[in-house]
Design a protein around this motif. Structure first.
Motif, PDB file in Angstrom:
ATOM      1  N   LEU A 146       0.853  -1.180   0.000  1.00  0.00           N
ATOM      2  CA  LEU A 146       0.000   0.000   0.000  1.00  0.00           C
ATOM      3  C   LEU A 146       0.893   1.236   0.000  1.00  0.00           C
ATOM      4  O   LEU A 146       1.764   1.382   0.867  1.00  0.00           O
ATOM      5  N   ILE A 170      -1.252  -1.171  -4.371  1.00  0.00           N
ATOM      6  CA  ILE A 170      -2.492  -0.436  -4.098  1.00  0.00           C
ATOM      7  C   ILE A 170      -2.079   0.980  -3.726  1.00  0.00           C
ATOM      8  O   ILE A 170      -1.333   1.186  -2.764  1.00  0.00           O
ATOM      9  N   VAL A 202      -8.846  -1.709   1.200  1.00  0.00           N
ATOM     10  CA  VAL A 202      -7.714  -2.648   1.171  1.00  0.00           C
ATOM     11  C   VAL A 202      -8.197  -4.058   1.484  1.00  0.00           C
ATOM     12  O   VAL A 202      -7.785  -5.036   0.832  1.00  0.00           O
ATOM     13  N   VAL A 211      -2.428  -5.992   3.290  1.00  0.00           N
ATOM     14  CA  VAL A 211      -1.190  -5.906   2.513  1.00  0.00           C
ATOM     15  C   VAL A 211       0.008  -6.363   3.343  1.00  0.00           C
ATOM     16  O   VAL A 211      -0.036  -6.389   4.575  1.00  0.00           O
ATOM     17  N   SER A 229      -4.529  -1.738   7.750  1.00  0.00           N
ATOM     18  CA  SER A 229      -4.560  -2.287   6.393  1.00  0.00           C
ATOM     19  C   SER A 229      -3.536  -3.389   6.184  1.00  0.00           C
ATOM     20  O   SER A 229      -3.529  -4.051   5.140  1.00  0.00           O
TER      21      SER A 229
END
Length: 323
Positions: A146, A170, A202, A211, A229
């Protein structure tokens, strides 16, 4: 020869800058003088200007990266010569000037394929990305990462470098226009808008796993969202505070087995061997096209406008000061 230098008289807003003339000194033993062709700006400069990271004394000259041509060489310098194209980044700061005398061991020669503007906009950011993706964590084929502000200066290099490692990226961006840019850099998924539910998005994009790595240069309350996340035993990395200082993070946010890292590229670069390793890796990445988009250029005398543009968040890419 008389040159320009930007003095920061005291920490504060952009009115603390004063552009002055100064007479540059001849290089001493182990030093060279560089005539700058382009000077890079970074959020680090804003932190220095505001006093978030205070300077040892004032007035002071800030600026952590630049590129140009060697104008003079001091005694005992053998690795570079007058006329060489070079760049540097990291400590000691002091790049906001037309010419600078600096230790020769701090400069990296530039290949013909890398322009001064590219080097000044991308060297420190590229070194930071190398530290983050290869030393702080180990991003590799199949990693999910991320990246906040994926269309910004650092974010654009993070996206490109992570994709070169075959990671799934992402990215978060503030506007649809920036989403288009981040997509062009290679981001696989974009979360758009300052009010987006990043954690929920996410989780949706990773089938509820999270992630492997979240890299957060936003600061403020975003770091908790970044941690939430991350998968179990993954890592969140905090590298800046564009949205304000990071509040205390409860240790319970690290369950189950998450890690939180707060690396510093300036601390990394304080060691000359580590600095040169990261700088050479960044230059090689530039040769491969992993560079930062240049969003705007300002004259050195317009340093106040450059800082205001940087702080506005409008710029998608890096802002250069041109001597």
């Amino acid at each position: 020869m008389t040159d320009q230098i930007v003095m920061l008289n005291a920490p504060g807003d952009v009115t603390r800058f004063q552009v002055q003339e100064h007479r540059s000194a001849a290089p001493g033993r182990g030093e060279i003088k560089i005539r700058h062709e382009a000077i890079g700006t970074n959020f680090l400069d804003i932190y220095h200007r505001k006093g978030i990271y205070s300077m040892p004394s004032y007035p002071a000259v800030i600026g952590a990266e630049a590129a140009g041509v060697v104008a003079a060489v001091g005694p005992d310098v053998t690795d570079v010569k007058e006329g060489d194209r070079v760049a540097y980044a990291g400590p000691p700061v002091g790049a906001y000037c037309t010419t600078r005398t600096i230790a020769a061991e701090r400069v990296i020669r530039l290949p013909d394929s890398v322009s001064a503007k590219t080097a000044a906009s991308s060297l420190l950011k590229g070194m930071t990305v190398y530290m983050l993706l290869k030393k702080t964590c180990d991003v590799r084929d199949g990693s999910r990462i991320l990246i906040h502000a994926a269309a910004g200066g650092l974010g654009s290099i993070l996206v490109r470098w992570a994709k070169s490692l075959n990671a799934t990226v992402i990215g978060t961006v503030s506007t649809p226009e920036k989403a288009v840019l981040a997509k062009s850099f290679g981001a696989d998924h974009l979360i758009v808008g300052r009010g987006a539910d990043i954690v929920a998005e996410v989780q949706r994009l990773t089938n509820g796993d999270g992630v492997d790595v979240a890299i957060d240069g936003i600061g403020g309350d975003m770091l908790v969202n970044s941690l939430r996340s991350v998968r179990a035993f993954g890592m969140a990395v905090t590298i800046g505070q564009a949205a304000g200082p990071v509040p205390p993070v409860p240790v319970e946010e690290l369950r189950p087995g998450k890690s939180l890292s707060h690396p510093s590229i300036m601390a990394w670069c304080a060691d000359v061997e580590r600095y040169r390793e990261a700088a050479q890796a960044a230059v090689q990445a530039m040769e491969a096209g992993i560079v930062c988009q240049i969003a705007a250029e300002f004259s050195l005398a317009d340093v106040a406008r450059a800082h205001m543009e940087m702080e506005s968040g409008r710029a998608a890419g890096s802002i250069l000061l041109m001597p």
